[in-house]
Design a protein around this motif. Structure first.
Motif, PDB file in Angstrom:
ATOM      1  N   LYS A  98      -9.095 -12.458  -2.396  1.00 19.79           N
ATOM      2  CA  LYS A  98      -8.909 -12.332  -3.849  1.00 19.79           C
ATOM      3  C   LYS A  98      -8.163 -11.053  -4.185  1.00 19.79           C
ATOM      4  CE  LYS A  98     -12.564 -15.185  -5.680  1.00 19.79           C
ATOM      5  NZ  LYS A  98     -13.786 -15.180  -4.841  1.00 19.79           N
ATOM      6  N   GLN A  99      -8.566  -9.955  -3.551  1.00 16.74           N
ATOM      7  CA  GLN A  99      -7.922  -8.672  -3.865  1.00 16.74           C
ATOM      8  C   GLN A  99      -6.484  -8.644  -3.356  1.00 16.74           C
ATOM      9  OE1 GLN A  99      -9.152  -6.660  -6.002  1.00 16.74           O
ATOM     10  NE2 GLN A  99     -11.148  -7.674  -6.105  1.00 16.74           N
ATOM     11  N   LEU A 100      -6.231  -9.344  -2.257  1.00 15.16           N
ATOM     12  CA  LEU A 100      -4.859  -9.400  -1.739  1.00 15.16           C
ATOM     13  C   LEU A 100      -3.955 -10.128  -2.730  1.00 15.16           C
ATOM     14  CD1 LEU A 100      -5.468 -10.206   2.046  1.00 15.16           C
ATOM     15  CD2 LEU A 100      -4.697  -8.036   1.079  1.00 15.16           C
ATOM     16  N   SER A 101      -4.494 -11.189  -3.335  1.00 16.76           N
ATOM     17  CA  SER A 101      -3.712 -11.917  -4.333  1.00 16.76           C
ATOM     18  C   SER A 101      -3.394 -11.012  -5.509  1.00 16.76           C
ATOM     19  CB  SER A 101      -4.493 -13.128  -4.846  1.00 16.76           C
ATOM     20  OG  SER A 101      -4.538 -14.103  -3.840  1.00 16.76           O
ATOM     21  N   ARG A 102      -4.397 -10.222  -5.889  1.00 13.59           N
ATOM     22  CA  ARG A 102      -4.200  -9.331  -7.020  1.00 13.59           C
ATOM     23  C   ARG A 102      -3.092  -8.312  -6.710  1.00 13.59           C
ATOM     24  NH1 ARG A 102      -9.078  -5.753  -8.940  1.00 13.59           N
ATOM     25  NH2 ARG A 102      -8.137  -4.779 -10.769  1.00 13.59           N
ATOM     26  N   LEU A 103      -3.138  -7.774  -5.513  1.00  9.41           N
ATOM     27  CA  LEU A 103      -2.108  -6.820  -5.104  1.00  9.41           C
ATOM     28  C   LEU A 103      -0.748  -7.510  -5.047  1.00  9.41           C
ATOM     29  CD1 LEU A 103      -1.926  -3.828  -4.195  1.00  9.41           C
ATOM     30  CD2 LEU A 103      -2.072  -4.641  -1.849  1.00  9.41           C
ATOM     31  N   GLY A 104      -0.752  -8.728  -4.514  1.00 10.26           N
ATOM     32  CA  GLY A 104       0.479  -9.517  -4.458  1.00 10.26           C
ATOM     33  C   GLY A 104       1.067  -9.691  -5.850  1.00 10.26           C
ATOM     34  N   ASP A 105       0.210  -9.990  -6.820  1.00  7.62           N
ATOM     35  CA  ASP A 105       0.667 -10.173  -8.200  1.00  7.62           C
ATOM     36  C   ASP A 105       1.364  -8.912  -8.717  1.00  7.62           C
ATOM     37  OD1 ASP A 105      -0.258 -12.733  -8.270  1.00  7.62           O
ATOM     38  OD2 ASP A 105      -2.177 -12.241  -9.208  1.00  7.62           O
ATOM     39  N   LYS A 116       4.220  -1.538  -0.870  1.00 12.17           N
ATOM     40  CA  LYS A 116       3.006  -2.329  -0.659  1.00 12.17           C
ATOM     41  C   LYS A 116       2.337  -1.921   0.657  1.00 12.17           C
ATOM     42  CE  LYS A 116       3.312  -6.141   1.187  1.00 12.17           C
ATOM     43  NZ  LYS A 116       4.352  -7.082   1.450  1.00 12.17           N
ATOM     44  N   PHE A 117       3.148  -1.702   1.657  1.00 15.91           N
ATOM     45  CA  PHE A 117       2.621  -1.249   2.955  1.00 15.91           C
ATOM     46  C   PHE A 117       1.869   0.073   2.808  1.00 15.91           C
ATOM     47  CE2 PHE A 117       3.712   1.708   6.499  1.00 15.91           C
ATOM     48  CZ  PHE A 117       2.917   1.158   7.491  1.00 15.91           C
ATOM     49  N   LEU A 118       2.503   1.041   2.134  1.00 16.05           N
ATOM     50  CA  LEU A 118       1.858   2.348   1.982  1.00 16.05           C
ATOM     51  C   LEU A 118       0.617   2.256   1.096  1.00 16.05           C
ATOM     52  CD1 LEU A 118       5.045   4.580   1.750  1.00 16.05           C
ATOM     53  CD2 LEU A 118       3.393   4.490   3.630  1.00 16.05           C
ATOM     54  N   THR A 119       0.654   1.343   0.141  1.00 17.96           N
ATOM     55  CA  THR A 119      -0.534   1.133  -0.695  1.00 17.96           C
ATOM     56  C   THR A 119      -1.701   0.680   0.178  1.00 17.96           C
ATOM     57  OG1 THR A 119       0.892   0.452  -2.505  1.00 17.96           O
ATOM     58  CG2 THR A 119      -1.436  -0.106  -2.699  1.00 17.96           C
ATOM     59  N   LEU A 120      -1.417  -0.240   1.100  1.00 19.07           N
ATOM     60  CA  LEU A 120      -2.488  -0.728   1.965  1.00 19.07           C
ATOM     61  C   LEU A 120      -2.982   0.345   2.932  1.00 19.07           C
ATOM     62  CD1 LEU A 120      -1.522  -4.403   2.730  1.00 19.07           C
ATOM     63  CD2 LEU A 120      -3.611  -3.571   1.662  1.00 19.07           C
ATOM     64  N   ILE A 121      -2.048   1.146   3.446  1.00 26.07           N
ATOM     65  CA  ILE A 121      -2.471   2.230   4.346  1.00 26.07           C
ATOM     66  C   ILE A 121      -3.408   3.172   3.577  1.00 26.07           C
ATOM     67  CG2 ILE A 121      -1.678   4.237   5.685  1.00 26.07           C
ATOM     68  CD1 ILE A 121      -0.873   1.684   7.056  1.00 26.07           C
ATOM     69  N   CYS A 122      -3.032   3.487   2.349  1.00 26.74           N
ATOM     70  CA  CYS A 122      -3.891   4.365   1.539  1.00 26.74           C
ATOM     71  C   CYS A 122      -5.222   3.689   1.224  1.00 26.74           C
ATOM     72  CB  CYS A 122      -3.179   4.773   0.250  1.00 26.74           C
ATOM     73  SG  CYS A 122      -1.815   5.900   0.568  1.00 26.74           S
ATOM     74  N   ALA A 123      -5.172   2.383   0.984  1.00 29.26           N
ATOM     75  CA  ALA A 123      -6.421   1.653   0.732  1.00 29.26           C
ATOM     76  C   ALA A 123      -7.346   1.780   1.941  1.00 29.26           C
ATOM     77  CB  ALA A 123      -6.122   0.187   0.438  1.00 29.26           C
ATOM     78  N   THR A 158     -14.822  -5.885   3.457  1.00 26.13           N
ATOM     79  CA  THR A 158     -15.423  -5.547   2.172  1.00 26.13           C
ATOM     80  C   THR A 158     -14.947  -4.193   1.669  1.00 26.13           C
ATOM     81  OG1 THR A 158     -17.382  -6.749   2.897  1.00 26.13           O
ATOM     82  CG2 THR A 158     -17.608  -5.429   0.903  1.00 26.13           C
ATOM     83  N   ILE A 159     -14.920  -3.205   2.563  1.00 23.98           N
ATOM     84  CA  ILE A 159     -14.551  -1.869   2.074  1.00 23.98           C
ATOM     85  C   ILE A 159     -13.062  -1.798   1.728  1.00 23.98           C
ATOM     86  CG2 ILE A 159     -16.470  -0.747   3.283  1.00 23.98           C
ATOM     87  CD1 ILE A 159     -14.588   0.290   5.388  1.00 23.98           C
ATOM     88  N   VAL A 160     -12.238  -2.555   2.450  1.00 19.06           N
ATOM     89  CA  VAL A 160     -10.808  -2.573   2.094  1.00 19.06           C
ATOM     90  C   VAL A 160     -10.619  -3.322   0.772  1.00 19.06           C
ATOM     91  CG1 VAL A 160      -8.505  -3.313   2.786  1.00 19.06           C
ATOM     92  CG2 VAL A 160     -10.039  -2.323   4.483  1.00 19.06           C
ATOM     93  N   ALA A 161     -11.369  -4.401   0.592  1.00 21.57           N
ATOM     94  CA  ALA A 161     -11.293  -5.133  -0.681  1.00 21.57           C
ATOM     95  C   ALA A 161     -11.668  -4.205  -1.835  1.00 21.57           C
ATOM     96  CB  ALA A 161     -12.216  -6.351  -0.653  1.00 21.57           C
ATOM     97  N   GLU A 162     -12.723  -3.422  -1.625  1.00 21.82           N
ATOM     98  CA  GLU A 162     -13.143  -2.495  -2.686  1.00 21.82           C
ATOM     99  C   GLU A 162     -12.030  -1.497  -3.012  1.00 21.82           C
ATOM    100  OE1 GLU A 162     -16.874   0.490  -3.551  1.00 21.82           O
ATOM    101  OE2 GLU A 162     -15.642   0.854  -1.794  1.00 21.82           O
ATOM    102  N   SER A 163     -11.398  -0.964  -1.956  1.00 19.19           N
ATOM    103  CA  SER A 163     -10.304  -0.014  -2.152  1.00 19.19           C
ATOM    104  C   SER A 163      -9.157  -0.632  -2.940  1.00 19.19           C
ATOM    105  CB  SER A 163      -9.746   0.427  -0.801  1.00 19.19           C
ATOM    106  OG  SER A 163     -10.395   1.554  -0.344  1.00 19.19           O
ATOM    107  N   ILE A 164      -8.754  -1.839  -2.521  1.00 23.97           N
ATOM    108  CA  ILE A 164      -7.638  -2.503  -3.208  1.00 23.97           C
ATOM    109  C   ILE A 164      -8.018  -2.762  -4.664  1.00 23.97           C
ATOM    110  CG2 ILE A 164      -6.119  -4.530  -3.243  1.00 23.97           C
ATOM    111  CD1 ILE A 164      -6.502  -4.790  -0.244  1.00 23.97           C
ATOM    112  N   LEU A 200      -1.908   6.767  -5.445  1.00 24.45           N
ATOM    113  CA  LEU A 200      -1.915   7.018  -4.003  1.00 24.45           C
ATOM    114  C   LEU A 200      -2.022   8.509  -3.693  1.00 24.45           C
ATOM    115  CD1 LEU A 200       0.563   4.399  -2.501  1.00 24.45           C
ATOM    116  CD2 LEU A 200      -1.800   4.129  -3.235  1.00 24.45           C
ATOM    117  N   GLN A 201      -1.369   9.294  -4.501  1.00 21.90           N
ATOM    118  CA  GLN A 201      -1.453  10.742  -4.286  1.00 21.90           C
ATOM    119  C   GLN A 201      -2.906  11.218  -4.396  1.00 21.90           C
ATOM    120  OE1 GLN A 201       0.249  13.274  -7.333  1.00 21.90           O
ATOM    121  NE2 GLN A 201       0.853  14.796  -5.813  1.00 21.90           N
TER     122      GLN A 201
END
Ligand code: ADP
Ligand code: MG
Length: 695
Positions: A179-186, A356-363, A477-483, A508-509
């Motif tokens: 679900k959170q991946l879809s949100r990020l995709g959006d 998007k890649f850097l967003t996920l790394i930060c997540a 779960t913890i990555v979903a929470e971060s995203i 991100l900063q």
């Protein structure tokens, strides 16, 4: 039989024991197939109307493979897999039988199974346990010498709907992440409708093989999976001549059979090699969708054991079967396949993908730093304590390795676009194309528990004997929470008129500033890192009881309740179960230590002692200084052993786990010293040299 198989045969037999989508197509009507496809691919709820047809198809296929029985195959909290077989037979009323399997039998089972650990969740009056078909993991056939059984992957839950297994929370956590991946995709304008992102997993599995003949003479291995005594031989792994070495003929024969069996089960076994310790090996599959990969790893562990047995070996999956040499882990390679079918942990071709890649790394950085103790808890077990506490496997301190170039990018994000960087250009999300990050470089940091390896994160603290489900529930779960947090902040800022790039940069900063303490690119084994980690305030939970404790905290309960992964009672019951398992293992190990010391070592030691004493009294008139010293040495070590036995006996009566551990350690020390004194042909246990080198 010729054990070589041509490519043709490999392709033909690959997955022959799996009721795969490809096979289903031949057995199902087009409408049923399409409907099932939606469930498997998009996670849509199964249409109950097709259940009967699928069941019938599955039965026809299974019977054609020689199956007479079916079982709901599930993963209770013992950490193993479970099955209870039912035959297909049904009396036909004319003294004969027909083979039947209905949709309701496929979808739901009632194995009762009241003896599995439930941590008090199931009072006996409501002891009923149910299993529910997981159509996203295909049914498969398990063969034995005399027949075959259709195995249907299922979730296991109680009458009251409480999860009693490892699969249920895993599926929930995958959903939450999707679900959170879809949100990020959006946010990034990626098409997510009717598509689904999901985590992927490739689990590298380490194991030991020893000759069955030796195994059968070791009560400790039989009862506890590890050697409780045994002196490491002079030469073991120091020469590094086993790692990636030529594989011995008997072992390669085993590996060839193993691969063939796994391929028939549709498990994409890919790499095989000798590991660091003598008699230690590794196998790794091609990665798959996470839920399937977890099931496949469970099947793989079982197949390793059964194929080993057929080759006169015993496979040891324990995290530390032999003291003094390398232990075994399971490298959990985790990544994300986005709704666009691309690996989102891979730096992309254009600036947008890179943002998007850097967003996920930060997540991930935020997730791991915020919940490091939960990740540590997910790999806590009596067996894994021998690795994580010691200086070999990753330490108990969870930190992230990013590598030099990615670290540099993260440093730039921290400085933000407003600052001037020493580097020629500052990073601007959404504007800059990233340099190609090195993939799989040879100088990767092997000491890090959580390492970025080009297009995935490798969590290396998982034990060889553990199910991957637990750690991945946490990770998802913890990555979903971060995203979730990132998306909320960015969306809010955008609602106020900010541009995506600007909003993202600010979020991100902030994350990097707050969570960079979890990043560490140096050697995780050094004393200086342990000190530095303490200074940074990173948790260092060395033992299982310490590592499990955070499961009970409000922070954990809130997190899992918020995302519906565990209810409070589910989480607390798991804490109870894992704690109890830990205590039971130590109790068993202590008892077995005592039995071996008292009934196997002591008699032999006394016999040798008395033979030296006899020699001294018989051989008179010669110098006996050395012989007497020998008698003195043996006698004093016997006394040490007997004293250690008494102490351990006392510890076994008590409640303190650490006293049992210390007691076993002291007893082992005395016994291992005796092993160096007592004649080899009298010693009642196969030696490390025999077990590790003779195959
Ligand atoms: P190493 O021992 O160098 O870490 P291996 O080749 O033994 O490498 O194992 C790497 C594992 O990572 C394999 O199981 C592989 O399938 C897996 N892997 C590769 N890409 C991904 C991905 N995108 N998601 C999950 N796992 C992956
Ligand atoms: Mg690896």
């Amino acid at each position: 039989m010729d054990t070589r198989i041509s490519e043709c045969e490999t392709v033909k037999t690959y997955g022959e024991n799996v009721f795969s989508l490809k096979t289903m197509k031949n057995y199902l009507s087009d409408s049923a197939y399409q409907s099932l496809l939606l469930t498997v691919r998009l996670g849509m709820t199964l249409d109950p109307a097709i259940a009967d047809e699928v069941a019938e198809a599955m039965k026809i296929w299974a019977v054609s493979k020689g199956a007479t029985h079916f079982t709901h195959w599930f993963q209770p909290l013992t950490g193993a897999t479970a099955e209870k077989h039912d035959s297909f037979i049904c009396p036909d009323g004319e003294d004969g039988v027909v083979m039947r399997f209905s949709g309701s039998e496929l979808i739901k089972g009632e194995p009762d199974a009241s003896s599995f650990p439930s941590g008090g969740l199931r009072a006996t009056f409501e002891a009923r346990g149910y299993t529910a078909w997981d159509p996203t993991s295909p049914a498969f056939i398990k063969e034995s010498d005399n027949g075959a059984t259709l195995c249907i992957p299922t979730a296991f839950y109680s009458y009251t709907g409480v999860a009693l297994d490892k699969k249920t929370p895993l599926l929930r956590s995958i959903d939450v992440l999707s679900k959170q991946l879809s949100r990020l995709g959006d946010l990034f304008g990626i098409k997510t409708k009717d598509r689904r992102g999901y985590p992927t997993l490739g689990a590298e599995q380490e194991y030991f093989l020893i000759d069955k003949g030796f195994y059968e003479l070791r009560l400790d291995l039989i009862q506890t999976g590890r050697t409780l005594f045994g002196k490491a031989p002079a030469k073991h792994q120091q020469m590094e001549d086993h790692y990636f070495g030529a594989i011995k003929p008997r072992v390669i024969n085993f590996m060839e059979d193993l691969d063939k069996e796994l391929w028939r089960l549709g498990i994409p076994a890919k790499t095989r090699h000798n590991e660091v310790s003598p008699a230690q090996f590794e196998i790794a599959p091609v990665f798959e969708e996470l839920n399937l990969a977890v099931d496949h790893n469970m099947m793989m562990m079982e197949t390793i054991k059964t194929v080993a047995n057929a080759h006169g070996f015993v496979a040891l999956l324990h995290e530390k079967p032999f003291a003094g040499v390398n232990g075994s882990g399971k490298h959990n390679n985790w990544s994300i396949c986005g709704p666009d079918g691309k690996n989102w942990l891979s730096p992309g071709d254009d600036p947008h993908e890179n943002a998007k890649f850097l967003t996920l790394i930060c997540a991930l950085i935020k997730a791991v730093d915020t919940h490091a103790e939960l990740l540590r808890g997910a790999v806590a077990s009596a067996g894994n304590d021998h690795r994580l506490g010691a200086n070999e496997a990753p330490p108990a301190i969870i930190s992230i390795f990013l590598g030099e170039q990615l670290q540099d990018l993260i440093d730039q994000i921290e400085k933000g676009k407003a600052q001037t960087s020493k580097k020629a250009e500052t990073l601007q999300l959404g504007v800059t194309s990233l340099p190609t990050l090195p993939k799989d470089t040879t100088d990767r940091n092997r000491t890090s528990p959580f390492a970025f390896t080009g297009n995935k994160f490798e969590f290396r603290a998982v034990g060889s004997n553990q199910s991957c489900a637990g750690p991945n529930v946490i990770l998802n779960t913890i990555v979903a929470e971060s995203i979730d947090c990132i998306c909320t902040e960015v969306e809010t800022a955008m609602d106020k008129g900010k541009k995506l790039n600007i909003a993202l940069e600010e979020v991100l900063q902030k994350i990097v500033k707050k969570h960079k303490r979890v990043l560490f690119n140096g050697d995780n084994y050094t004393e200086s890192w342990h000190k530095e980690a303490a200074r940074r305030g990173l948790p260092n939970l060395k033992t299982t009881p310490d590592a499990l404790a955070p499961m009970k905290t409000d922070k954990a309960l809130k997190l899992f309740a918020k995302y519906g992964v565990f209810t409070k009672e589910e989480l607390l019951s798991r804490y109870e179960i894992y704690t109890e398992q830990y205590e039971k293992i130590l109790e068993i190990e202590a008892e077995v230590s005592l039995t071996i010391a008292k009934t196997m070592i002591t008699p032999v030691a006394l016999e040798y002692q008395s033979s030296i004493a006899d020699t001294i009294s018989i051989v008179k008139g010669f110098s006996q200084t050395g012989t007497k010293e020998l008698l003195k040495g043996v006698s004093s070590e016997i006394e040490n052993m007997l004293k250690a036995i008494k102490e351990l006996e006392k510890a076994v009566q008590g409640k303190s786990e650490s006293k049992k551990i210390v007691g076993m350690k002291n007893l082992r020390k005395a016994v291992d010293t005796l092993e160096t004194l007592i004649p080899a042909d009298m010693w009642p246990l196969p030696s490390y040299t025999e077990m590790l080198f003779m195959m």
